[in-house]
Design an enzyme around this catalytic site. Structure first.
Site, mmCIF file in Angstrom:
data_model
loop_
_atom_site.group_PDB
_atom_site.id
_atom_site.type_symbol
_atom_site.label_atom_id
_atom_site.label_comp_id
_atom_site.label_asym_id
_atom_site.label_seq_id
_atom_site.Cartn_x
_atom_site.Cartn_y
_atom_site.Cartn_z
ATOM 1 N N ASP B 150 65.120 -3.799 29.193
ATOM 2 C CA ASP B 150 65.621 -3.704 27.899
ATOM 3 C C ASP B 150 64.429 -4.143 27.016
ATOM 4 O O ASP B 150 64.333 -5.183 26.690
ATOM 5 C CB ASP B 150 66.982 -4.412 27.435
ATOM 6 N N LYS B 213 69.549 2.375 23.522
ATOM 7 C CA LYS B 213 70.438 1.134 23.422
ATOM 8 C C LYS B 213 70.536 0.828 21.843
ATOM 9 O O LYS B 213 69.369 1.137 21.220
ATOM 10 C CB LYS B 213 69.794 -0.081 24.241
ATOM 11 N N LYS B 249 73.577 3.069 25.644
ATOM 12 C CA LYS B 249 74.001 1.503 25.940
ATOM 13 C C LYS B 249 74.206 0.932 24.593
ATOM 14 O O LYS B 249 73.338 0.551 23.918
ATOM 15 C CB LYS B 249 72.973 0.475 26.476
#
Lengths: 797, 313
Positions: B150, B213, B249
């Site tokens: 991430d 995300k 996400k």
């Protein structure tokens, strides 16, 4: 056993991830119907009224067809009883101090809050509408409206000084209980509602109001067919009739009620237009379309049309079609459903329209397929249907949306304004300048920018053109039910013998009556900025009170009215775009010109038999009126602050367009100027018929106007008043008509205005005190001289 | 994986904030999910969770606890009652700081499962370190066994409109990841406008992100529905343009089971059923799982659970 079934379902749903049913329990709605033994009557004066020997209609679940209850249909005796109850409580109610009434309204709002589940399940059950719209929009809005009216009632004595309640009010609410005027109880009025057959929600609301005690008779609900509307209006004492329903029903009612007395407020159709430009946030606009067309916002058929700029046509269509695939039809009481069913009739109507449109070459898109015996009609998008195809002219039934392309903003306005209706519209554009230009240019009552269907009790909602010109909510909604203090109650002035076909048709023939004494008056019709010879090429003599000839004026006719209206239309765009300051300057210049011409005008008035002192006062007052309206017009429109919206709502006051005025016989100069000044100040162009007995002072003013005003701004046509009134009232391209003359003329004007449903203001044959401030220059004139537009401007980036 | 750089995809975009806010409000009330549907949807949500701990005081022991909870997210008897005990219900991944990747890999191996370990990287959460160290961070995490990375984007590049430079940076992240999945954190709370959110989403996808995300969980504004709507629309647009499905996400502030249902219905409404699976949808959360387990407990037993009825993570 039950446990395993549940378990296996969970396993299956885990894979499919489908939506399940989310039913709202409607047990309380059924229990309420049971308290009435499934047999609903009327709710009058705090009691259920169940007269015998009446027919009844079944109230059915629109999906299963199951009988929920039977509803009695009112007859004229029941109507009379309801009006009697409303009248009896009127005195008690309207004489209460505002603060006290405010408390009572607040208590009703609280009662709605306490029983909201019953309200929303009942409404959704019997109409089939998606419950979430009733629950999340209608019920809170009804409460907010009552709160708003409570606040208004509290401050009424100060804020609305000079106005008084109309009194006994009648409201025929055709189908939509959420329509504000339903539970609105306008300041100091009592209400009789004619609810459509088989709609129990209004009755429940009336029961809630009735059970508060104290004033049981202020809200009475009877249910019955629309044909009872005229019966209600004809009841003695009824002062106002508010009607919401289909356009043709409104038109018929307007004709039937001509001369009956109560003022008629129409809110017709429910057309919505969405205008999507190439600089729009297309995804958000698609959500706006869904909100407007396929989310069960209201129970009335909502006509929805879509204008999409060609550059984003394909993209919009793709996104819209994709979105349509995600809409869910189902039982209205299911919380996860977007659209319910509206019964067989609506289904067939939509089906017929689709077939018709396809036969005319239209593209029809429906997401998914619906079995043919399903009670639900899928969301439907119709395109490739140019304005000239017969289908486009017809009313588009629910739940269809017709989309058409446009090339430029200018063309969008031309297409959007090219319909006889003018409801509400939304503009989708991220360019502020473009959005505002479109919003100002659209001829509708409400415009939302980058939003659709927002509501607030403080913002007026209404329409223009054939959508009717009555208002709900906000200050404008209050004025609908108020009138200037001291106005006598309306009584029927109906002349049963009046023949609408022959009224004012024939022109009396006029013969030469000898030479004119004294200076000849200006001759001709003042049209397009100059004096012109009348089409009929004949003249009528004007005599003074003793009968001696003062001069000849031109005999105007239908052709001259046509010319005058055309000239006024040509002048309209220029005059509308003038700033208030420029309009004021022109009015003041006209005032100065009148002042210069004072001796002349005084002598003209004297020759008509007016005393010198009075004549001087009349001229002086006329000058004052012009100045006053010039000054007043500077402060127009305002911004409103609204809960739940970041950003302002503008209340715009826009010109009506071409305003026709038939001046009264009395006060030949003062009445002429008093009517002309507010009309001009608000940006209208005008066609006037001056006093019949003494038109010459008005013609004198025309001589000044010829030099001062733009050509066509003011047009004055002399001649036979009945004939000219007929021509004006039947003209489709006049946007409003003020008539001050005979009772018969008033009745004719009301009847004829049904043609394009132009707002009319008639005096019912009663003279007005033009020299008094309230009647000659009161705020009422200003209210009538312009129309409101609410412009919503949400902000944020 | 194909790469695209077409700035015309973002030059014309218009996002109207008030309209998006309205949609966000509507979506929360329009699709209630009840009864067994709710139970099934909640289990689906569990399989989409990136069970996360990102604290300064993380040690091997709490990471181990987290990993076991990831393997056994819902009490066995509850799953049995739903006949879901043999469906391999675990969370989608475990998400930790780079320095804890080893601990997580070890713990998961001990638990005998192949739940992927995700590591945040690139100067998380601010991204204000040198590009060189940010890239090195990715490589080290991958070496330690993280299979999902991430990364946070450089907000400076967004706020100054350097879209090409942003694209180049993310391309380098992508390269550094090697086989590992790349989830690009946009830190939407710090991008200034929804239009920037859309543009940054599009650039991140063009540069080859597997997921986009919402946020790090460390900004003041985290995963909100309006931001999600804009990102989901960007994902759909990207799919329409290229045929590539990019995952989504949301992270930060998602705590209740009810929230997770709304998130799932939002995905279903905006993107469709094919996105409702862990390959394309993740929820970054730590306390959410406990609430979901409580709801499942209630669904199965008809009672509300006490704190001690359910094992902690």
């Amino acid at each position: 056993m039950a446990a395993t079934r549940t378990a296996s379902r969970a396993c299956e749903i885990f894979t499919t991830l489908e939506y399940g049913p989310a039913p709202e329990s409607h047990a309380c709605a059924l229990a309420w119907l049971d308290t009435q033994d499934r047999h609903l009557g009327h709710y009058v004066n705090g009691q259920w009224l169940k007269p015998e020997h009446r027919s009844s209609v079944p109230c059915q679940d629109p999906i299963t067809g199951e009988n929920l209850a039977s509803c009695l249909q009112a007859q004229s005796e029941d109507v009379a009883a309801a009006v009697e109850a409303a009248r009896a409580s009127l005195e008690n109610w309207s004489t209460q101090p505002g603060a006290f009434r405010a408390q009572h309204l607040t208590r009703l709002a609280k009662a709605i809050q306490k029983h909201q589940r019953l309200l929303w399940t009942l409404e959704s059950l019997v109409t089939g509408r998606a419950v979430r719209e009733v629950r999340d929009r209608d019920v809170p809005l009804a409460q907010q409206l009552l709160q708003y009216h409570a606040v208004q009632a509290h401050t009424q004595e100060e804020a609305l000084a000079g106005w008084e309640p109309m009194g006994d009010l009648l409201c025929s609410c055709r189908s939509d209980w959420s329509h504000p005027d339903f539970c609105l109880l306008p300041p100091g009025c009592t209400v009789v509602v004619l609810a459509p057959p088989a709609s129990p929600t209004p009755l429940l609301l009336a029961q809630l109001a009735g059970e508060l005690g104290l004033f049981p008779g202020i809200l009475n609900v009877i249910s019955g067919p629309a044909s009872l509307g005229p019966v209600l209006a004809a009841q003695p004492g009824v002062q106002k009739m508010a009607f919401c329903g289909a356009i043709e029903e409104g038109r018929a009612l307007r004709r039937t009620l001509a001369g009956w007395g109560p003022e008629l407020g129409l809110a017709l159709g429910a057309e919505s237009l969405l205008l999507l430009t190439e600089v729009a946030d297309v995804d958000s606009a698609v959500e706006g379309i869904v909100d407007a067309a396929w989310s069960d916002r209201s129970r009335v058929r909502l006509l929805c049309s879509l204008l999409i700029q060609e550059a984003v046509w394909d993209e919009t269509m793709r996104r819209l079609q994709e979105r349509m695939g995600r809409l869910r039809c189902g039982r209205g009481l299911d919380g996860a459903v977007d659209m319910g069913a509206r019964g067989d009739a609506a289904h067939d109507l939509a089906q017929r329209y689709v077939r018709e449109a396809q036969s005319q070459g239209a593209q029809v898109f429906q997401a998914g397929s619906m079995p043919s015996d399903s009670p639900f009609f899928p969301p439907t998008l119709v395109s490739d249907l140019p304005p000239a195809s017969p289908c486009t002219q017809a009313e588009v039934p629910w739940p269809l949306v017709v989309a058409s392309p446009f090339r430029t903003a200018k063309e969008a306005l031309a297409v959007a304004n090219g319909t006889p209706r003018g409801g509400s519209a939304s503009v989708w554009s991220e360019r502020l300048g473009q959005a505002l230009e479109l919003a100002y240019g659209l001829q509708v009552g409400t415009v939302w920018i980058n939003a659709h269907g927002l509501r607030d009790p403080a913002v007026p909602t209404g329409g223009c053109k054939e959508s009717g010109s009555s208002w709900h909510g906000g200050q404008d909604g209050l004025y609908e039910y108020l009138r200037p203090s001291g106005t006598p109650a309306w009584i029927p002035y109906l002349s049963k013998t009046l023949d609408y076909d022959s009224f004012g048709v024939a022109l009396p023939s006029t013969l030469p009556a000898g030479p004119e004494a004294g200076p000849a008056p200006p001759y001709g019709l003042f049209v397009g900025g100059r004096f012109q010879a009348p089409g009929a090429r004949s003249s009528r003599p004007i005599r003074d009170s003793q009968g001696s000839l003062l001069g000849y004026v031109a005999e105007g006719g239908a052709k001259d009215i046509r010319g005058a209206v055309e000239a006024a239309h040509q002048a309209a765009p220029g005059w509308m775009s003038q700033s208030p300051a420029a309009r004021a300057a022109l009015l003041w210049a006209l005032a100065a010109a009148l002042q210069r011409r004072e001796p002349n005008l005084v002598s003209r008035l004297e020759r008509h038999g007016v005393e010198l002192k009075v004549a001087k006062a009349e001229v002086e007052l006329s000058v004052k009126r012009l100045r006053a309206w010039g000054a007043r017009v500077q402060a127009q429109g305002c911004a409103l602050q609204v809960a739940e919206l970041r950003g302002p709502v503008l209340r715009l006051r826009e010109p009506l367009g071409v305003l026709a005025i038939v001046c009264p016989d009395e006060w030949p100069l003062l009445a002429f100027v008093s009517l002309l000044a507010p009309a001009l100040a608000h940006g209208n162009t005008v066609v006037l018929v001056p006093s019949g007995a003494s038109p010459i002072p008005a013609l004198e003013v025309c001589q000044e106007m010829a030099a001062l005003l733009p050509a066509g701004l003011v047009n004055v046509v002399t001649g036979d008043r009945d004939h000219l009134t007929r021509c004006l009232a039947l003209h489709q391209d006049i946007q409003a008509l003020w008539y001050f003359g005979s009772a018969q003329g008033s009745q004719f004007v009301e009847w004829a205005s049904a043609g394009n449903l132009k707002p009319v203001w008639v005096n019912r044959g009663c003279p007005r005190a033009w020299d008094q401030q309230a009647e000659g220059a009161g705020p009422e004139l200003g209210l009538r001289a312009a129309r409101t537009k609410a412009l919503w401007l949400p902000m944020g980036d | 994986m194909a790469f695209y750089l077409d700035l015309s995809w973002i030059s014309k975009i218009q996002v109207n904030k008030p309209a998006v806010l309205r949609r966000a409000e509507q979506i929360q009330a329009r699709r209630p999910v009840k009864k067994e549907w709710q139970a099934a949807w909640l289990l689906k949500a569990v399989t989409c969770i990136d069970l996360t701990t990102l604290s300064g005081d993380d040690t091997a022991s709490n990471v181990q606890r987290l990993c076991y909870k990831a393997k056994y997210p819902i009490r066995e008897d509850l799953l049995k009652a739903l006949n879901m005990h043999d469906k391999g219900i675990t969370t989608a991944a475990v998400c930790v700081y780079p320095a804890r990747v080893c601990d997580a890999v070890k713990a998961l191996k001990a638990a005998g499962c192949d739940i992927p370990v995700a590591s945040v990287a690139t100067g998380f959460p601010a991204g204000q370190t040198h590009l060189k160290t940010r890239l090195e961070e990715i490589r080290l995490a991958v070496e330690d066994g993280a299979t999902e990375i991430d990364v946070v984007i450089n907000r400076t590049l967004v706020l100054t409109g350097q879209w090409k430079a942003l694209y180049d940076e993310i391309r380098q992240f992508r390269k550094a990841c090697g086989e590992a999945h790349l989830k690009t954190i946009l830190a939407t709370g710090e991008l200034g406008s929804l239009t920037n959110v859309y543009k940054a989403s599009m650039i991140a996808m063009m540069a080859g992100s597997d997921f986009i995300k919402t946020s790090t969980g460390k900004e003041t504004v985290n995963a909100t529905f309006p931001v999600a709507i804009v990102m989901l629309r960007a994902i759909r647009d990207f799919f329409w343009k290229t045929g590539n499905k990019v995952g989504f996400k949301p992270a930060g502030g998602i705590r209740s089971a009810k929230d997770s249902l709304v998130w799932l219905s939002l995905i279903k409404e905006e993107l469709g059923d094919e996105w409702m699976k862990p390959e394309l949808f993740r929820i970054g959360a730590s306390t959410l799982l406990a609430d979901i387990e409580r709801q499942i407990y209630h669904h199965v037993t008809g009672r509300y659970a006490a704190y001690h009825d359910l094992p902690m993570s």
